[in-house]
Design a protein around this motif. Structure first.
Motif, mmCIF file in Angstrom:
data_model
loop_
_atom_site.group_PDB
_atom_site.id
_atom_site.type_symbol
_atom_site.label_atom_id
_atom_site.label_comp_id
_atom_site.label_asym_id
_atom_site.label_seq_id
_atom_site.Cartn_x
_atom_site.Cartn_y
_atom_site.Cartn_z
ATOM 1 N N ILE A 289 1.679 1.088 -8.827
ATOM 2 C CA ILE A 289 0.694 0.775 -7.796
ATOM 3 C C ILE A 289 -0.571 0.193 -8.416
ATOM 4 O O ILE A 289 -1.124 -0.795 -7.935
ATOM 5 N N LEU A 290 -1.033 0.793 -9.493
ATOM 6 C CA LEU A 290 -2.187 0.267 -10.212
ATOM 7 C C LEU A 290 -1.740 -0.807 -11.194
ATOM 8 O O LEU A 290 -0.642 -0.734 -11.754
ATOM 9 N N GLU B 189 2.461 -10.364 -5.579
ATOM 10 C CA GLU B 189 3.670 -10.415 -4.762
ATOM 11 C C GLU B 189 3.908 -9.105 -4.020
ATOM 12 O O GLU B 189 4.541 -9.094 -2.963
ATOM 13 N N ASN B 190 3.414 -8.001 -4.579
ATOM 14 C CA ASN B 190 3.684 -6.681 -4.017
ATOM 15 C C ASN B 190 2.391 -5.950 -3.662
ATOM 16 O O ASN B 190 1.328 -6.240 -4.215
ATOM 17 N N ILE B 191 2.503 -4.997 -2.764
ATOM 18 C CA ILE B 191 1.368 -4.145 -2.413
ATOM 19 C C ILE B 191 0.934 -3.342 -3.627
ATOM 20 O O ILE B 191 1.763 -2.776 -4.352
ATOM 21 N N HIS C 295 4.584 -4.597 6.468
ATOM 22 C CA HIS C 295 5.314 -4.138 5.286
ATOM 23 C C HIS C 295 6.062 -2.839 5.593
ATOM 24 O O HIS C 295 5.547 -1.957 6.280
ATOM 25 N N GLU C 296 7.273 -2.713 5.050
ATOM 26 C CA GLU C 296 8.114 -1.556 5.378
ATOM 27 C C GLU C 296 7.532 -0.237 4.899
ATOM 28 O O GLU C 296 7.872 0.815 5.431
ATOM 29 N N ALA C 297 6.614 -0.262 3.931
ATOM 30 C CA ALA C 297 5.968 0.972 3.472
ATOM 31 C C ALA C 297 4.744 1.326 4.302
ATOM 32 O O ALA C 297 4.206 2.427 4.172
ATOM 33 N N VAL C 298 4.291 0.405 5.147
ATOM 34 C CA VAL C 298 3.071 0.610 5.940
ATOM 35 C C VAL C 298 3.384 0.828 7.418
ATOM 36 O O VAL C 298 2.814 1.712 8.068
#
Length: 227
Positions: free
Chosen positions: A88-89, A157-159, A203-206
């Motif tokens: 994530i970071l 490209e990613n969150i 987004h599928e995680a959100v």
């Protein structure tokens, strides 16, 4: 060992800060028990008070026999405690420091601007506060253009960490837009943020955890007793 410990998250469906923790756990594929505080502004459970006795607010992550408080702190903890899923970071020290800097900007400057617009006593004060909020969003637009490197998210490209930090503004912005009649996120001034907001919400995680604009507005009307 971290993966085998019991994980619980104390949150509230309306809290944009609890959203950060839920998305982080989703990204890392962590199984956890979610404990919702349905009306955290009026009443708090004994578990919440015990787990976060200093600030007494959500979110709180309970991992085994330890409690981790404050949303950005929780996101960083989740990223470091679980190796599953994407990081994530950012990996580079400068990029990590830069992401933390802009996350603090969101929590300090953006939310102060929201409060100023919502707490304005008259039209003149409201317009002045709205101007400051637009300036903050313009600054965040510049940060997005640099951080995203032409891709869809602050993290590329990613969150990533900064996407989770900035995701907290979407609920308050939609509420203030509805109450003030002023469009703050618009294509002419913040094109990057407009497109980012659409991708972030979808987004599928959100998506499973973020309330709709209508739900945010209904909650705000109830909270402030507005028809």
């Amino acid at each position: 060992m971290a993966q085998n410990d019991t994980v619980k998250l104390i949150g509230s469906w309306s809290s944009p800060f609890a959203l950060r923790a839920r998305v982080a756990l989703h990204l890392k594929s962590v199984k956890y028990e979610y404990l919702d505080e349905p009306d955290v502004l009026k009443s708090k459970s004994e578990l919440l008070l015990k787990s976060n006795p200093i600030f007494k607010k959500v979110p709180v992550l309970i991992h085994g026999d330890v409690s981790i408080c404050e949303s950005l702190n929780i996101v960083q903890y989740v990223d470091e405690a679980w190796s599953s899923g994407p990081s994530i970071l950012p990996s580079h020290p400068y990029d990590r420091a830069n992401a933390r800097f802009w996350a603090l900007y969101v929590d300090d400057k953006m939310f102060a601007s929201f409060d100023a617009v919502g707490g304005a006593k008259d039209d003149e004060g409201r317009m002045a506060a709205a101007g400051k909020l637009m300036e903050c969003l313009a600054t965040l637009e510049e940060a997005f253009q640099k951080s995203s490197k032409g891709l869809g998210f602050f993290g590329g490209e990613n969150i990533g960490f900064l996407d989770l930090a900035c995701g907290t503004i979407l609920g308050p912005v939609s509420v203030i837009e509805a109450f003030s009649g002023i469009k703050f996120l618009r294509q002419e001034t913040t094109p990057g943020l407009v497109q980012w907001a659409e991708k972030f919400r979808a987004h599928e995680a959100v998506k499973p955890y973020m309330p709709t604009v209508e739900e945010f507005i209904a909650f705000a009307k109830k909270k402030f007793n507005v028809e």
